[in-house]
Enzyme design. Structure first.
Site, PDB file in Angstrom:
ATOM      1  N   CYS A   1       1.585  -2.208   0.519  1.00 21.30           N
ATOM      2  CA  CYS A   1       1.972  -3.038   1.665  1.00 21.30           C
ATOM      3  C   CYS A   1       2.418  -4.419   1.210  1.00 21.30           C
ATOM      4  CB  CYS A   1       0.806  -3.135   2.646  1.00 21.30           C
ATOM      5  SG  CYS A   1       1.186  -4.179   4.064  1.00 21.30           S
TER       6      CYS A   1
ATOM      7  N   CYS B   1       1.352  -7.341   3.395  1.00 24.03           N
ATOM      8  CA  CYS B   1      -0.076  -7.687   3.281  1.00 24.03           C
ATOM      9  C   CYS B   1      -0.343  -8.454   1.984  1.00 24.03           C
ATOM     10  CB  CYS B   1      -0.963  -6.440   3.236  1.00 24.03           C
ATOM     11  SG  CYS B   1      -0.540  -5.133   4.351  1.00 24.03           S
ATOM     12  N   ASP B   2       0.196  -7.974   0.889  1.00 20.67           N
ATOM     13  CA  ASP B   2      -0.268  -8.439  -0.420  1.00 20.67           C
ATOM     14  C   ASP B   2       0.755  -9.203  -1.255  1.00 20.67           C
ATOM     15  OD1 ASP B   2      -2.715  -7.223   0.137  1.00 20.67           O
ATOM     16  OD2 ASP B   2      -2.052  -5.297  -0.653  1.00 20.67           O
TER      17      ASP B   2
END
Ligand code: NAP
Length: 315
Positions: free
Chosen positions: A134, A137-138
């Site tokens: 992701c 997200c990261d």
């Protein structure tokens, strides 16, 4: 005779837990079947920085745990059970789970989608430590670093382009000669000065398992068989997601990629007709946004619709 429940929720990710909070607070005593990945995709991420209300971010597993506790405070119960069979057209709806038969007036399907992984043991060991599926997200954690994105479709191109905001260099590794990505996305990636595309290349091992951080990738050129180490600090998978909806095939409509089709985000259909009492929310019906907050939002909608459905039938 089996007790008839008001609401059963399948899956305990962000969508399912939000549905649990709402239905529990409405007094429906929801039973949540946690499924094979309790907590869903958030439980395998690290810091979540884009969930509203957490100015300093919150760890994914902690956010999930908080949601679970919040729903339990209002009376939601949880079982680590697997679903074996469902009869969505029956009244009440019938479920065969590993803990036995369950009958329910409403069912909220929040079984999510699972990111596809390469399946290498070193990859699995480093999820959350430099291996991610992701980018939104990261990606932030890779500011100033070099990373690799695996895949040859639109997701891989999109992730790679997004990740150039943080990484100094992004190498796309694709197993074939030709890309599956749309022309426009591929052209954008090719044109980007910080993206390199390598075709006919597969990842054999993610290095750094002992150090608990990605130290590089051992990659192989499938044409000449030569291997080399690619010095990167992160590996993102962009090889697609699988909605966890196979079990419902033939009972609700699925789209061509296997996601549950919904009307107004949460109403399921069968041959185009609404299936009474069966609602879907979160990633199992959303292949576009796939965010924690959108999953939570549709979990709320599914819960409100389940409540309305019961109310209209005098419950
Ligand atoms: P996809 O189109 O199925 O592409 C998956 C890619 O991963 C393919 O290139 C595939 O290789 C590769 N792959 C699959 N398994 C692999 C493995 N085990 N090892 C190495 N490579 C592997 O999936 P997607 O990119 O997630 O896209 C899904 C859908 O969403 C598509 O319709 C796409 O157009 C759409 N989408 C659109 C956008 C956008 O327009 N902004 C963004 C994201 C997604 P092969 O080519 O060799 O099969």
């Amino acid at each position: 005779m089996t007790e008839i429940r008001d609401t059963v929720i399948l899956g305990s990710g962000c969508a399912g837990l939000t549905a649990a909070i709402y239905t529990a607070r409405a007094g429906l005593k929801p039973l949540v079947l946690e499924g094979h990945e309790p907590g869903g995709q958030l439980s395998i991420t690290t810091l979540v920085e884009n969930f509203p209300g957490w100015p300093d971010g919150i760890q994914g597993p902690e956010l999930i745990e908080n949601m679970k506790k919040q729903s339990q405070r209002f009376g939601a119960t949880f079982e680590l059970a697997h679903l074996e069979r469902v009869e969505l057209g029956a009244h009440p709806i019938r479920l065969n789970a590993s803990l036995g038969e369950i009958a329910t007036r409403t069912l909220i399907i929040s079984s999510g989608a699972s990111a596809r992984w390469l399946g290498l043991p070193s990859e699995q060991a480093l999820i959350g430590h430099g291996v991610s599926s992701c980018a939104t997200c990261d990606g932030f954690f890779f500011r100033g670093k070099e990373i690799a994105v695996v895949g040859g479709g639109d997701s891989a191109m999109e992730e790679a382009l997004f990740l150039t905001r943080f990484a100094t260099k992004v190498t796309i590794l694709h197993r074939r000669e030709h890309f599956r990505a749309s022309k426009i996305m591929l052209e954008r990636a090719i044109a980007h000065p910080n993206i390199e595309l390598r075709t006919n290349t597969v990842v054999e091992e993610v290095l750094g398992v002992e150090d608990k951080e990605v130290k590089g990738l051992r990659i192989r050129d499938v044409k000449n068989g030569e291997t080399e180490v690619l010095n990167v600090s992160g590996m993102f998978l962009g090889i697609g997601h699988e909605p966890n909806a196979k079990m419902f095939a033939g009972q609700v409509d699925l789209d061509e990629e296997g996601y549950i089709r919904t009307i107004n985000n949460v109403f399921t259909t069968h041959h185009g007709e609404i299936v009474p009492g069966v609602f879907a929310c979160g990633d199992v019906q959303d292949r576009r946004y796939r965010q924690a907050v959108t999953a939570a939002g549709s979990g709320c909608m599914a819960a409100l619709e389940a409540e309305k459905f019961l109310e209209e039938r005098g419950r």
